[in-house]
Write a protein that holds these residues in place. Structure first.
Motif, PDB file in Angstrom:
ATOM      1  N   UNK A  34     -40.152  -3.637 -25.124  1.00 33.53           N
ATOM      2  CA  UNK A  34     -40.474  -2.661 -26.178  1.00 33.53           C
ATOM      3  C   UNK A  34     -39.611  -2.768 -27.429  1.00 33.53           C
ATOM      4  N   UNK A  35     -39.107  -3.965 -27.728  1.00 29.94           N
ATOM      5  CA  UNK A  35     -38.152  -4.039 -28.828  1.00 29.94           C
ATOM      6  C   UNK A  35     -38.809  -3.984 -30.206  1.00 29.94           C
ATOM      7  N   UNK A  36     -40.133  -4.023 -30.278  1.00 24.58           N
ATOM      8  CA  UNK A  36     -40.773  -3.818 -31.583  1.00 24.58           C
ATOM      9  C   UNK A  36     -41.282  -2.385 -31.734  1.00 24.58           C
ATOM     10  N   UNK A  37     -41.096  -1.561 -30.729  1.00 22.91           N
ATOM     11  CA  UNK A  37     -41.567  -0.165 -30.803  1.00 22.91           C
ATOM     12  C   UNK A  37     -40.451   0.814 -30.500  1.00 22.91           C
TER      13      UNK A  37
ATOM     14  N   UNK B  36     -41.850  -5.780 -37.546  1.00 25.06           N
ATOM     15  CA  UNK B  36     -42.382  -4.421 -37.460  1.00 25.06           C
ATOM     16  C   UNK B  36     -43.324  -4.233 -36.279  1.00 25.06           C
ATOM     17  N   UNK B  37     -43.948  -5.315 -35.840  1.00 25.03           N
ATOM     18  CA  UNK B  37     -44.817  -5.221 -34.668  1.00 25.03           C
ATOM     19  C   UNK B  37     -44.868  -6.587 -33.994  1.00 25.03           C
ATOM     20  N   UNK B  38     -45.350  -6.605 -32.766  1.00 21.47           N
ATOM     21  CA  UNK B  38     -45.369  -7.835 -31.980  1.00 21.47           C
ATOM     22  C   UNK B  38     -46.175  -8.948 -32.665  1.00 21.47           C
TER      23      UNK B  38
ATOM     24  N   UNK C  96     -39.137   4.479 -42.188  1.00 20.06           N
ATOM     25  CA  UNK C  96     -40.575   4.719 -42.095  1.00 20.06           C
ATOM     26  C   UNK C  96     -41.003   5.005 -40.652  1.00 20.06           C
ATOM     27  N   UNK C  97     -40.451   4.257 -39.710  1.00 19.10           N
ATOM     28  CA  UNK C  97     -40.831   4.447 -38.315  1.00 19.10           C
ATOM     29  C   UNK C  97     -40.186   5.678 -37.686  1.00 19.10           C
TER      30      UNK C  97
END
Ligand code: NAI
Length: 284
Positions: A97-100, A77-79, A153-154
């Motif tokens: 940017x693959x986690x955002x 979900x995040x770095x 969710x994102x």
């Protein structure tokens, strides 16, 4: 304005995600794709070199246009969640940017209308549930069930009201399918249950519909890795009410329907697109 769709889980032209993208494109949607980081390079290279051009042909003869391909890994979900060995892995270090992903899509396009989750992973899928490790089970749930919760969710904050999301499930969630192990049957059960709860929450809060398609067997890359797909295809041909090959396109078309205003009162459902196999009690 045409609708904009983000489809997570395309890395070649054989799976359900690709077929869904095509049906949505044929219906006039703009196509954004999310591809698993380790598969991104080869997918983009193949796309650029025209390797998929034959399968990009739409019913009107034009080629499906893919506006942008994003790198994503649905288990993080995040770095901060990413282990060091993954972070420094050549394929991951090369992607940006693959986690955002949702944030990147917001920056590039502002909003989307359709969200498709067409991915699953279970490292111990070939092991019976009785022999599955805790880590294997949790990994299946993380990549195949929570990945949808997290994706929605994102993306929900950038989804236009009246939008729709769709995932892909399999009948092993509710019937015994020996060979679909490693906690993958459990993961699909969770995905279907979450479809109902998320339909309520995203419906009430954001006017977003949430449905899942229970698809029949297709010889995709992921399915071939499980090992029993040819047997399942033969079983379906022999036993389903409709004794014909199940085309990925048929699942794509059902997804386009579910994402369209034609399905404006449909949410929280599991739609079977399986030549009717789910309705059989015995094989004949
Ligand atoms: P596929 O191989 O085309 O798609 C699976 C995708 O998941 C691949 O692109 C892979 O790169 C991606 N992926 C795996 N782990 C990931 C991660 N951590 N982050 C991001 N992406 C990841 O295969 P298929 O079969 O079309 O699968 C799509 C969906 O359809 C899955 O949910 C699958 O369970 C479901 N399904 C497939 C059936 C079949 O017989 N092929 C039957 C019923 C459902």
């Amino acid at each position: 304005r045409g609708k904009r769709a983000f489809i997570a889980g395309i890395a070649d032209d054989n799976g359900y995600g690709w077929a869904i993208a095509k049906s949505l494109a044929a219906a006039g949607a703009e196509i954004l794709i999310g591809t698993w980081v380790p598969a991104l390079n080869i997918f983009e290279t193949s796309l650029k070199r025209g390797k998929f051009d034959e399968s990009r042909v739409l019913p009107d003869g034009s080629l499906m246009n893919i506006t942008k391909v994003y790198a994503l890994d649905a288990v993080y979900d995040s770095l901060e969640d990413v282990p060091e060995d993954v972070k420094t892995n050549k394929r991951y270090a090369g992607a940006s940017n693959w986690t955002e992903v949702a944030e990147s899509v917001r920056n590039d396009f502002g909003s989307i209308d359709i969200l498709v989750h067409s991915l699953a992973n279970g490292p111990e899928v070939s092991k019976p549930l009785l022999e599955t490790s805790r880590n294997g089970y949790l990994a299946a749930m993380s990549a195949s069930s929570y990945s949808f919760v997290s994706l929605l969710k994102h993306f929900v904050p950038i989804m236009n009201p009246g939008g729709a999301s769709i995932s892909l499930t399999y009948i092993a969630s509710e019937r015994i399918i020996p060979g679909y192990g490693g906690g993958m049957s459990s993961a699909k059960s969770a995905l279907e249950s979450d479809t109902r709860v998320l339909a309520f929450e995203a419906g009430r809060r954001h006017k977003i519909r949430v449905n899942t398609i229970s698809a029949g067997p297709l010889g995709s890359r992921a399915a071939k890795a499980i090992g029993f797909i040819d047997m399942m295809i033969d079983y379906s041909l022999a036993n389903a009410p409709l004794q014909k090959e199940l085309l990925a396109e048929e699942v794509g078309n059902a997804a386009a329907f579910l994402a369209s205003p034609l399905a404006s009162a449909i949410t929280g459902t599991v739609l079977y697109v399986d030549n009717g196999l789910h309705a059989m009690g015995v094989g004949v």
